[in-house]
Design a protein around this motif. Sequence first.
Motif, PDB file in Angstrom:
ATOM      1  N   THR A  42       4.842   5.701   2.994  1.00  0.00           N
ATOM      2  CA  THR A  42       3.808   6.873   3.514  1.00  0.00           C
ATOM      3  C   THR A  42       3.279   7.725   2.302  1.00  0.00           C
ATOM      4  OG1 THR A  42       4.597   7.893   5.315  1.00  0.00           O
ATOM      5  CG2 THR A  42       3.919   5.131   5.399  1.00  0.00           C
ATOM      6  N   SER A  43       3.911   7.920   1.459  1.00  0.00           N
ATOM      7  CA  SER A  43       3.539   9.442   0.935  1.00  0.00           C
ATOM      8  C   SER A  43       2.812   8.727  -0.062  1.00  0.00           C
ATOM      9  CB  SER A  43       4.555   9.942   0.279  1.00  0.00           C
ATOM     10  OG  SER A  43       4.506  11.097  -0.750  1.00  0.00           O
ATOM     11  N   GLY A  44       1.660   8.176  -0.571  1.00  0.00           N
ATOM     12  CA  GLY A  44       0.683   8.087  -1.684  1.00  0.00           C
ATOM     13  C   GLY A  44       0.305   9.191  -2.829  1.00  0.00           C
ATOM     14  N   PRO A  45      -0.174   8.782  -4.090  1.00  0.00           N
ATOM     15  CA  PRO A  45      -0.282  10.002  -4.850  1.00  0.00           C
ATOM     16  C   PRO A  45      -1.383  10.613  -4.828  1.00  0.00           C
ATOM     17  CG  PRO A  45      -1.294   7.868  -5.941  1.00  0.00           C
ATOM     18  CD  PRO A  45      -0.083   7.827  -4.623  1.00  0.00           C
ATOM     19  N   ALA A  46      -1.620  11.418  -4.081  1.00  0.00           N
ATOM     20  CA  ALA A  46      -3.098  11.841  -3.427  1.00  0.00           C
ATOM     21  C   ALA A  46      -3.468  13.080  -4.205  1.00  0.00           C
ATOM     22  CB  ALA A  46      -2.683  12.401  -2.194  1.00  0.00           C
TER      23      ALA A  46
END
Length: 143
Positions: free
Chosen positions: A41-45
């Motif tokens: 759930t960790s995207g490239p924000a």
Amino acid sequence: EGCTIYGLPPVGLDVIAFEVDPTNDCRNDHLTVNGVKYCGTSGPAGVVPSDGTMTWVSDEFVTESGWKVCWPPSALPSPPPPSASPSPPPPSASPSPLPPSASPSPPPPSASPSPPPASVSPSPPPPSASPSPPPPSASPSPP
């Protein structure tokens, strides 16, 4: 399976949704930006794609809801300004009329001749051209 998206602008990415296969080393489903793999759930924000690309890789085993990554609309190139409306084309020379003795050529015969419709009759030949009378004189007539 996978794909690479090219032409990303050099601005921070906005992660709207991100949920892919959550393996510890991101070996199955992952999104890669600047050589870093993102999964779970960790995207490239906020990440700026320095080379303008983003690569998605997926296996066929675990399916999650997926991802949606965008960039600000201000990062898109502006469309070109509207051009001035084109000027109308210059008037073309009108085709010269056919001489009075000329007539259009008949259509080529068809493979299976059919009788002409009963209501059609041949047209009379066009009248021959005759010179028009001279225009009235603009000079005063003698008394």
